[in-house]
Design a protein around this motif. Sequence first.
Motif, PDB file in Angstrom:
ATOM      1  N   TRP A  75       0.819  -1.211   0.000  1.00  0.00           N
ATOM      2  CA  TRP A  75       0.000   0.000   0.000  1.00  0.00           C
ATOM      3  C   TRP A  75       0.855   1.264   0.000  1.00  0.00           C
ATOM      4  O   TRP A  75       0.440   2.301  -0.503  1.00  0.00           O
ATOM      5  CB  TRP A  75      -0.972   0.008   1.180  1.00  0.00           C
ATOM      6  CG  TRP A  75      -2.277  -0.591   0.799  1.00  0.00           C
ATOM      7  CD1 TRP A  75      -2.689  -1.860   1.041  1.00  0.00           C
ATOM      8  CD2 TRP A  75      -3.330   0.047   0.066  1.00  0.00           C
ATOM      9  NE1 TRP A  75      -3.938  -2.050   0.508  1.00  0.00           N
ATOM     10  CE2 TRP A  75      -4.357  -0.895  -0.093  1.00  0.00           C
ATOM     11  CE3 TRP A  75      -3.506   1.317  -0.464  1.00  0.00           C
ATOM     12  CZ2 TRP A  75      -5.539  -0.610  -0.753  1.00  0.00           C
ATOM     13  CZ3 TRP A  75      -4.677   1.605  -1.130  1.00  0.00           C
ATOM     14  CH2 TRP A  75      -5.685   0.647  -1.269  1.00  0.00           C
ATOM     15  N   ILE A  78       1.393   2.364  -3.511  1.00  0.00           N
ATOM     16  CA  ILE A  78       0.206   2.742  -4.284  1.00  0.00           C
ATOM     17  C   ILE A  78      -0.133   4.204  -3.996  1.00  0.00           C
ATOM     18  O   ILE A  78      -0.196   4.615  -2.837  1.00  0.00           O
ATOM     19  CB  ILE A  78      -0.983   1.823  -3.912  1.00  0.00           C
ATOM     20  CG1 ILE A  78      -0.651   0.378  -4.275  1.00  0.00           C
ATOM     21  CG2 ILE A  78      -2.263   2.285  -4.595  1.00  0.00           C
ATOM     22  CD1 ILE A  78      -1.646  -0.642  -3.764  1.00  0.00           C
ATOM     23  N   ASN A  79      -0.357   4.968  -5.030  1.00  0.00           N
ATOM     24  CA  ASN A  79      -0.644   6.397  -4.864  1.00  0.00           C
ATOM     25  C   ASN A  79      -2.113   6.694  -4.561  1.00  0.00           C
ATOM     26  O   ASN A  79      -2.453   7.823  -4.257  1.00  0.00           O
ATOM     27  CB  ASN A  79      -0.235   7.168  -6.128  1.00  0.00           C
ATOM     28  CG  ASN A  79       1.279   7.261  -6.234  1.00  0.00           C
ATOM     29  OD1 ASN A  79       1.974   7.339  -5.235  1.00  0.00           O
ATOM     30  ND2 ASN A  79       1.776   7.236  -7.450  1.00  0.00           N
ATOM     31  N   PHE A  80      -2.977   5.718  -4.613  1.00  0.00           N
ATOM     32  CA  PHE A  80      -4.399   5.923  -4.375  1.00  0.00           C
ATOM     33  C   PHE A  80      -4.627   6.584  -3.021  1.00  0.00           C
ATOM     34  O   PHE A  80      -4.159   6.103  -1.989  1.00  0.00           O
ATOM     35  CB  PHE A  80      -5.137   4.582  -4.427  1.00  0.00           C
ATOM     36  CG  PHE A  80      -6.585   4.683  -4.083  1.00  0.00           C
ATOM     37  CD1 PHE A  80      -7.493   5.168  -5.006  1.00  0.00           C
ATOM     38  CD2 PHE A  80      -7.055   4.301  -2.841  1.00  0.00           C
ATOM     39  CE1 PHE A  80      -8.835   5.268  -4.700  1.00  0.00           C
ATOM     40  CE2 PHE A  80      -8.394   4.393  -2.518  1.00  0.00           C
ATOM     41  CZ  PHE A  80      -9.288   4.887  -3.447  1.00  0.00           C
ATOM     42  N   GLY A  81      -5.324   7.723  -3.006  1.00  0.00           N
ATOM     43  CA  GLY A  81      -5.670   8.419  -1.771  1.00  0.00           C
ATOM     44  C   GLY A  81      -4.595   9.322  -1.211  1.00  0.00           C
ATOM     45  O   GLY A  81      -4.800   9.955  -0.184  1.00  0.00           O
TER      46      GLY A  81
END
Length: 83
Positions: A75, A78-81
């Motif tokens: 996580w 991961i660039n999400f959010g």
Amino acid sequence: MILDQVFSRRSEKKEKTSEKPVRSIAKAISWRIIGTLDTIIVSWLLTGEIKTALAIGTVEVITKMLLYFGHERIWNKINFGKE
């Protein structure tokens, strides 16, 4: 103008930084203490045997710490959010 560039560079550095592995390890250990105590208590209530509950808790703490660490590291990539 110059101050804007200085503050902009500082915020860019903060955005690019991510958690170090040692932080993920510390979080994994603290969370597993809570999670394992919960597992031991629930196992004890269900089985009525503290020895069985402790055995379940021992296996669970090792496997879930490894899974949590891997999950955190994935996580973190991961660039999400993230802003």
